[in-house]
Design a protein around this motif. Structure first.
Motif, mmCIF file in Angstrom:
data_model
loop_
_atom_site.group_PDB
_atom_site.id
_atom_site.type_symbol
_atom_site.label_atom_id
_atom_site.label_comp_id
_atom_site.label_asym_id
_atom_site.label_seq_id
_atom_site.Cartn_x
_atom_site.Cartn_y
_atom_site.Cartn_z
ATOM 1 N N GLY A 27 0.822 -1.247 0.035
ATOM 2 C CA GLY A 27 -0.042 0.040 -0.117
ATOM 3 C C GLY A 27 0.787 1.261 0.125
ATOM 4 N N ILE A 28 1.911 1.263 0.781
ATOM 5 C CA ILE A 28 2.891 2.626 0.755
ATOM 6 C C ILE A 28 3.369 2.618 -0.421
ATOM 7 C CG2 ILE A 28 4.857 3.217 1.859
ATOM 8 C CD1 ILE A 28 4.140 2.071 4.557
ATOM 9 N N ILE A 29 4.034 1.325 -1.025
ATOM 10 C CA ILE A 29 4.444 1.474 -2.394
ATOM 11 C C ILE A 29 3.529 2.053 -3.483
ATOM 12 C CG2 ILE A 29 5.487 0.150 -4.376
ATOM 13 C CD1 ILE A 29 6.795 -1.530 -2.109
ATOM 14 N N LEU A 30 2.313 1.508 -3.531
ATOM 15 C CA LEU A 30 1.465 2.307 -4.426
ATOM 16 C C LEU A 30 0.996 3.618 -4.041
ATOM 17 C CD1 LEU A 30 -0.988 -0.833 -4.456
ATOM 18 C CD2 LEU A 30 0.451 0.180 -6.496
ATOM 19 N N ILE A 31 0.999 3.916 -2.877
ATOM 20 C CA ILE A 31 0.604 5.557 -2.630
ATOM 21 C C ILE A 31 1.916 6.433 -3.198
ATOM 22 C CG2 ILE A 31 0.493 7.081 -0.732
ATOM 23 C CD1 ILE A 31 -0.797 5.135 1.032
ATOM 24 N N ALA A 32 2.952 5.910 -2.913
ATOM 25 C CA ALA A 32 3.943 6.774 -3.545
ATOM 26 C C ALA A 32 4.063 6.699 -5.145
ATOM 27 C CB ALA A 32 5.549 6.077 -3.046
ATOM 28 N N HIS A 33 3.907 5.739 -5.696
ATOM 29 C CA HIS A 33 3.661 5.634 -7.140
ATOM 30 C C HIS A 33 2.518 6.491 -7.301
ATOM 31 C CE1 HIS A 33 6.820 3.139 -8.682
ATOM 32 N NE2 HIS A 33 6.790 2.404 -7.416
ATOM 33 N N GLY A 34 1.653 6.406 -7.024
ATOM 34 C CA GLY A 34 0.370 7.304 -7.342
ATOM 35 C C GLY A 34 0.522 8.863 -6.939
ATOM 36 N N ALA A 35 1.178 9.051 -5.859
ATOM 37 C CA ALA A 35 1.545 10.459 -5.767
ATOM 38 C C ALA A 35 2.465 10.958 -6.724
ATOM 39 C CB ALA A 35 2.185 10.712 -4.331
ATOM 40 N N GLN A 36 3.340 10.161 -7.324
ATOM 41 C CA GLN A 36 4.359 10.645 -8.311
ATOM 42 C C GLN A 36 3.419 11.078 -9.626
ATOM 43 O OE1 GLN A 36 6.853 7.154 -8.617
ATOM 44 N NE2 GLN A 36 8.538 8.209 -8.487
ATOM 45 N N LYS A 37 2.454 10.090 -9.904
ATOM 46 C CA LYS A 37 1.920 10.494 -11.042
ATOM 47 C C LYS A 37 0.826 11.766 -10.870
ATOM 48 C CE LYS A 37 1.383 5.708 -12.843
ATOM 49 N NZ LYS A 37 2.575 5.305 -11.958
ATOM 50 N N LEU A 38 -0.023 11.806 -9.757
ATOM 51 C CA LEU A 38 -0.939 12.634 -9.244
ATOM 52 C C LEU A 38 -0.288 14.108 -9.081
ATOM 53 C CD1 LEU A 38 -3.413 10.891 -7.202
ATOM 54 C CD2 LEU A 38 -3.825 11.303 -9.694
ATOM 55 N N GLY A 43 9.948 12.748 -7.234
ATOM 56 C CA GLY A 43 10.472 12.863 -8.395
ATOM 57 C C GLY A 43 9.657 12.386 -9.804
ATOM 58 N N GLY A 44 8.374 12.336 -9.406
ATOM 59 C CA GLY A 44 7.334 11.961 -10.444
ATOM 60 C C GLY A 44 7.033 13.219 -11.464
ATOM 61 N N TYR A 45 6.224 13.090 -12.416
ATOM 62 C CA TYR A 45 6.132 13.972 -13.416
ATOM 63 C C TYR A 45 4.857 14.797 -13.338
ATOM 64 C CZ TYR A 45 10.246 11.620 -15.386
ATOM 65 O OH TYR A 45 11.470 11.284 -15.569
ATOM 66 N N GLY A 46 3.863 14.357 -12.522
ATOM 67 C CA GLY A 46 2.608 14.864 -12.134
ATOM 68 C C GLY A 46 1.663 14.319 -13.371
ATOM 69 N N LEU A 47 0.497 15.000 -13.389
ATOM 70 C CA LEU A 47 -0.508 14.575 -14.271
ATOM 71 C C LEU A 47 -0.029 14.767 -15.925
ATOM 72 C CD1 LEU A 47 -3.715 15.265 -12.481
ATOM 73 C CD2 LEU A 47 -2.991 13.001 -13.236
ATOM 74 N N GLN A 52 1.469 12.663 -21.043
ATOM 75 C CA GLN A 52 2.237 12.609 -22.186
ATOM 76 C C GLN A 52 2.854 11.215 -22.437
ATOM 77 O OE1 GLN A 52 4.938 15.808 -21.979
ATOM 78 N NE2 GLN A 52 3.242 17.430 -21.750
ATOM 79 N N PHE A 53 3.372 10.677 -21.218
ATOM 80 C CA PHE A 53 4.015 9.311 -21.303
ATOM 81 C C PHE A 53 3.062 8.384 -21.679
ATOM 82 C CE2 PHE A 53 5.142 5.387 -19.106
ATOM 83 C CZ PHE A 53 6.122 4.995 -19.929
ATOM 84 N N MET A 54 1.880 8.219 -21.026
ATOM 85 C CA MET A 54 0.855 7.399 -21.196
ATOM 86 C C MET A 54 0.337 7.488 -22.749
ATOM 87 S SD MET A 54 -1.302 6.700 -17.969
ATOM 88 C CE MET A 54 -0.484 5.891 -16.508
ATOM 89 N N ALA A 55 0.300 8.607 -23.108
ATOM 90 C CA ALA A 55 -0.238 8.719 -24.473
ATOM 91 C C ALA A 55 0.735 8.363 -25.617
ATOM 92 C CB ALA A 55 -0.291 10.461 -24.754
ATOM 93 N N ALA A 69 -4.660 6.069 -13.531
ATOM 94 C CA ALA A 69 -3.898 5.211 -12.900
ATOM 95 C C ALA A 69 -3.287 5.794 -11.529
ATOM 96 C CB ALA A 69 -2.509 5.055 -13.878
ATOM 97 N N GLY A 70 -2.860 7.047 -11.856
ATOM 98 C CA GLY A 70 -2.515 7.670 -10.291
ATOM 99 C C GLY A 70 -3.505 7.611 -9.261
#
Length: 149
Positions: A27-38, A43-47, A52-55, A69-70
């Motif tokens: 859960g902690i890992i998923l929270i961190a990955h979601g926070a990168q996306k959202l 160090g994430g790229y935000g929405l 752009q990556f997903m596209a 996903a986020g």
């Protein structure tokens, strides 16, 4: 009575500490990955950047896919940590990891060193196990179930 039976099946779990040991770190890992996306945290790229990556992977519209996903990772991970609605959260997380695995990682082989799918596969398998076994005794699901009885 039928709704109570569904809720009981959704929340009930005979797992003990093992579910807790799986739920919290994943859960902690998923929270961190979601926070990168959202939010662009850790160090994430935000929405915008994630969209752009997903596209570029063919997941269109990219911004919406990044939001979905986020949110699945962030809020699903939060639900796993707390052990609330664990089965749906775990199922949502498993689906999200399957999409990540087959769209972003499968062509790179197994190993993470090559941006492979081993980590996404691990998160998928743990999430699937939690969807099957439920949150366990040490969870908000168990507390809610006790309150319903």
């Amino acid at each position: 009575m039928k709704n109570t039976s569904f809720i009981t099946r959704l929340l009930q779990s005979h797992a003990g500490w093992a579910a807790f040991v799986l739920r919290v770190p994943v859960g902690i890992i998923l929270i961190a990955h979601g926070a990168q996306k959202l939010f662009g945290w850790f160090g994430g790229y935000g929405l915008e950047g994630t969209g752009q990556f997903m596209a570029s992977l063919g997941l269109e519209p990219g911004y919406l896919m990044a939001l979905l996903a986020g949110s699945a990772e962030f809020f699903g991970g939060l639900a796993l940590v707390l052990g609330i609605l664990t089965r749906p959260a775990a199922l949502m997380s498993a689906f999200t990891m399957a999409v990540a695995m087959f769209t972003a990682h499968i062509g790179n082989g197994l190993f993470m060193a090559n941006n492979g799918y081993e980590y996404a596969l691990t998160l998928l398998v743990v999430s699937a196990a939690l969807a099957i076994q439920g949150a366990g005794r040490f969870s908000l699901d168990a507390l809610l179930l006790r309150q319903l009885k």
